[in-house]
Design a protein around this motif. Structure first.
Motif, PDB file in Angstrom:
ATOM      1  N   PRO A 103      28.333 -40.378  -1.647  1.00 22.88           N
ATOM      2  CA  PRO A 103      27.101 -39.750  -2.139  1.00 22.88           C
ATOM      3  C   PRO A 103      26.751 -40.230  -3.543  1.00 22.88           C
ATOM      4  N   ARG A 104      25.493 -40.453  -3.750  1.00 22.88           N
ATOM      5  CA  ARG A 104      24.996 -40.924  -5.043  1.00 22.88           C
ATOM      6  C   ARG A 104      24.070 -39.887  -5.626  1.00 22.88           C
ATOM      7  N   ASN A 105      23.774 -40.050  -6.892  1.00 22.52           N
ATOM      8  CA  ASN A 105      22.818 -39.159  -7.544  1.00 22.52           C
ATOM      9  C   ASN A 105      21.429 -39.528  -7.064  1.00 22.52           C
ATOM     10  N   THR A 106      20.794 -38.660  -6.306  1.00 22.37           N
ATOM     11  CA  THR A 106      19.489 -38.971  -5.726  1.00 22.37           C
ATOM     12  C   THR A 106      18.390 -38.102  -6.308  1.00 22.37           C
ATOM     13  N   GLY A 107      18.612 -37.515  -7.480  1.00 25.37           N
ATOM     14  CA  GLY A 107      17.611 -36.655  -8.094  1.00 25.37           C
ATOM     15  C   GLY A 107      16.407 -37.438  -8.573  1.00 25.37           C
ATOM     16  N   ASP A 108      15.351 -36.722  -8.904  1.00 24.65           N
ATOM     17  CA  ASP A 108      14.130 -37.357  -9.378  1.00 24.65           C
ATOM     18  C   ASP A 108      14.185 -37.710 -10.853  1.00 24.65           C
ATOM     19  N   THR A 109      15.179 -37.213 -11.569  1.00 25.63           N
ATOM     20  CA  THR A 109      15.286 -37.455 -12.998  1.00 25.63           C
ATOM     21  C   THR A 109      15.774 -38.869 -13.254  1.00 25.63           C
ATOM     22  N   ARG A 110      15.036 -39.575 -14.120  1.00 29.41           N
ATOM     23  CA  ARG A 110      15.485 -40.906 -14.518  1.00 29.41           C
ATOM     24  C   ARG A 110      16.561 -40.738 -15.563  1.00 29.41           C
ATOM     25  N   TRP A 111      17.659 -41.436 -15.413  1.00 31.18           N
ATOM     26  CA  TRP A 111      18.742 -41.347 -16.385  1.00 31.18           C
ATOM     27  C   TRP A 111      19.290 -42.706 -16.624  1.00 31.18           C
ATOM     28  N   PRO A 112      19.537 -43.127 -17.802  1.00 30.15           N
ATOM     29  CA  PRO A 112      19.247 -42.428 -19.044  1.00 30.15           C
ATOM     30  C   PRO A 112      17.802 -42.608 -19.453  1.00 30.15           C
TER      31      PRO A 112
ATOM     32  N   PHE B  40      13.142 -44.594 -27.070  1.00 27.92           N
ATOM     33  CA  PHE B  40      11.773 -44.475 -27.570  1.00 27.92           C
ATOM     34  C   PHE B  40      11.047 -43.293 -26.949  1.00 27.92           C
ATOM     35  N   GLU B  41      11.453 -42.896 -25.742  1.00 32.08           N
ATOM     36  CA  GLU B  41      10.849 -41.734 -25.100  1.00 32.08           C
ATOM     37  C   GLU B  41      11.562 -40.453 -25.511  1.00 32.08           C
ATOM     38  N   ALA B  42      12.874 -40.499 -25.589  1.00 36.25           N
ATOM     39  CA  ALA B  42      13.671 -39.301 -25.859  1.00 36.25           C
ATOM     40  C   ALA B  42      13.479 -38.775 -27.271  1.00 36.25           C
ATOM     41  N   ILE B  43      13.255 -39.648 -28.230  1.00 32.12           N
ATOM     42  CA  ILE B  43      13.163 -39.225 -29.627  1.00 32.12           C
ATOM     43  C   ILE B  43      11.939 -38.334 -29.872  1.00 32.12           C
ATOM     44  N   PHE B  44      10.884 -38.490 -29.068  1.00 27.20           N
ATOM     45  CA  PHE B  44       9.664 -37.704 -29.228  1.00 27.20           C
ATOM     46  C   PHE B  44       9.509 -36.655 -28.132  1.00 27.20           C
ATOM     47  N   LEU B  45      10.466 -36.550 -27.220  1.00 23.75           N
ATOM     48  CA  LEU B  45      10.287 -35.747 -26.020  1.00 23.75           C
ATOM     49  C   LEU B  45      10.121 -34.262 -26.266  1.00 23.75           C
ATOM     50  N   GLY B  46      10.672 -33.700 -27.303  1.00 20.79           N
ATOM     51  CA  GLY B  46      10.525 -32.275 -27.543  1.00 20.79           C
ATOM     52  C   GLY B  46       9.084 -31.853 -27.764  1.00 20.79           C
ATOM     53  N   GLU B  47       8.299 -32.658 -28.432  1.00 18.14           N
ATOM     54  CA  GLU B  47       6.924 -32.307 -28.777  1.00 18.14           C
ATOM     55  C   GLU B  47       5.878 -33.037 -27.943  1.00 18.14           C
ATOM     56  N   PHE B  48       6.177 -34.263 -27.532  1.00 14.07           N
ATOM     57  CA  PHE B  48       5.178 -35.074 -26.847  1.00 14.07           C
ATOM     58  C   PHE B  48       5.574 -35.283 -25.388  1.00 14.07           C
ATOM     59  N   LYS B  49       4.714 -34.818 -24.466  1.00 15.11           N
ATOM     60  CA  LYS B  49       4.970 -35.031 -23.047  1.00 15.11           C
ATOM     61  C   LYS B  49       4.799 -36.510 -22.714  1.00 15.11           C
ATOM     62  N   LEU B  50       5.505 -36.969 -21.710  1.00 17.31           N
ATOM     63  CA  LEU B  50       5.445 -38.364 -21.299  1.00 17.31           C
ATOM     64  C   LEU B  50       4.382 -38.520 -20.218  1.00 17.31           C
ATOM     65  N   ARG B  51       3.355 -39.309 -20.511  1.00 16.61           N
ATOM     66  CA  ARG B  51       2.269 -39.571 -19.562  1.00 16.61           C
ATOM     67  C   ARG B  51       1.917 -41.050 -19.622  1.00 16.61           C
ATOM     68  N   ASN B  52       2.596 -41.861 -18.872  1.00 14.83           N
ATOM     69  CA  ASN B  52       2.319 -43.298 -18.875  1.00 14.83           C
ATOM     70  C   ASN B  52       0.999 -43.580 -18.169  1.00 14.83           C
TER      71      ASN B  52
ATOM     72  N   PHE C  68      -6.953 -31.642 -29.483  1.00 16.29           N
ATOM     73  CA  PHE C  68      -7.171 -31.192 -28.121  1.00 16.29           C
ATOM     74  C   PHE C  68      -6.007 -31.556 -27.205  1.00 16.29           C
ATOM     75  N   GLU C  69      -5.485 -32.751 -27.406  1.00 18.85           N
ATOM     76  CA  GLU C  69      -4.477 -33.256 -26.485  1.00 18.85           C
ATOM     77  C   GLU C  69      -3.598 -34.271 -27.218  1.00 18.85           C
ATOM     78  N   TYR C  70      -2.345 -34.312 -26.868  1.00 23.45           N
ATOM     79  CA  TYR C  70      -1.418 -35.285 -27.448  1.00 23.45           C
ATOM     80  C   TYR C  70      -0.314 -35.547 -26.446  1.00 23.45           C
ATOM     81  N   TRP C  71       0.170 -36.788 -26.401  1.00 21.44           N
ATOM     82  CA  TRP C  71       1.216 -37.177 -25.477  1.00 21.44           C
ATOM     83  C   TRP C  71       1.811 -38.494 -25.929  1.00 21.44           C
ATOM     84  N   GLN C  72       2.830 -38.929 -25.220  1.00 21.54           N
ATOM     85  CA  GLN C  72       3.426 -40.224 -25.514  1.00 21.54           C
ATOM     86  C   GLN C  72       3.372 -41.095 -24.275  1.00 21.54           C
ATOM     87  N   GLU C  73       3.187 -42.364 -24.506  1.00 23.24           N
ATOM     88  CA  GLU C  73       3.321 -43.364 -23.456  1.00 23.24           C
ATOM     89  C   GLU C  73       4.529 -44.221 -23.817  1.00 23.24           C
ATOM     90  N   ARG C  74       4.755 -45.266 -23.102  1.00 20.78           N
ATOM     91  CA  ARG C  74       5.965 -46.069 -23.309  1.00 20.78           C
ATOM     92  C   ARG C  74       6.106 -46.569 -24.741  1.00 20.78           C
TER      93      ARG C  74
END
Length: 161
Positions: free
Chosen positions: A53-62, A66-78, A150-156
């Protein structure tokens, strides 16, 4: 020991300059050899090919730094900016990025979009400053001298406010 110059409580039971050592656990330490690492690796690869069995979850890891450092405040929307807004013209430029006059493709309303380079923010050590800028705009947006966010987010590679 017998030497009054050294206390056994300061250096264990060994005087300075001694090359031998006593193991803390009372036994010899064992290390890893290349063959033991190779055997573990081959066992792991065999388990994958055997259908373990492998990890088949939807979460990308790791998550990329560049995404993780801003993740608390900025949602990821590529791709959200290009899908939702069209750029009319450049209004201004600063040290971290540019401000564009943009038009919402959905409502046709005009907005100012500040697009900041994540690499530049990290190089200048201004991560907390960027997070604070958004929180101030959210708290004080009713003030006539501060623009409402109005809106804020992070991309790659960018932060969009």
């Amino acid at each position: 020991g017998d030497n009054p110059e050294y206390k056994s409580t300061d250096f264990g039971s060994l005087p300075l300059g001694t090359t031998s050592f006593r193991s803390w656990a009372g036994s010899e330490r064992t290390g890893f050899s290349i063959s033991s690492i190779d055997s573990r690796r081959s066992r792991y690869l065999r388990s994958l090919s055997a259908g373990a069995p492998r990890n088949t979850g939807d979460t990308r890891w790791p998550i990329a730094y560049f995404e993780a450092i801003f993740l608390g405040e900025f949602k990821l929307r590529n791709g959200h900016y290009k899908e939702s807004y069209s750029t009319v013209r450049e209004l201004s430029s600063g040290s971290f990025g540019k401000v564009y006059l943009t038009k919402s493709l959905e409502s046709g309303q005009l907005f100012a979009a500040k697009i900041l380079s994540k690499a530049q923010i990290i190089c200048e050590r201004a991560v907390q400053q960027t997070k604070d800028e958004v929180s101030i705009q959210l708290m004080c947006g009713h003030n006539p001298f501060i623009i409402l966010c109005f809106e804020y987010w992070q991309e790659r590679r960018n932060i969009i406010i």
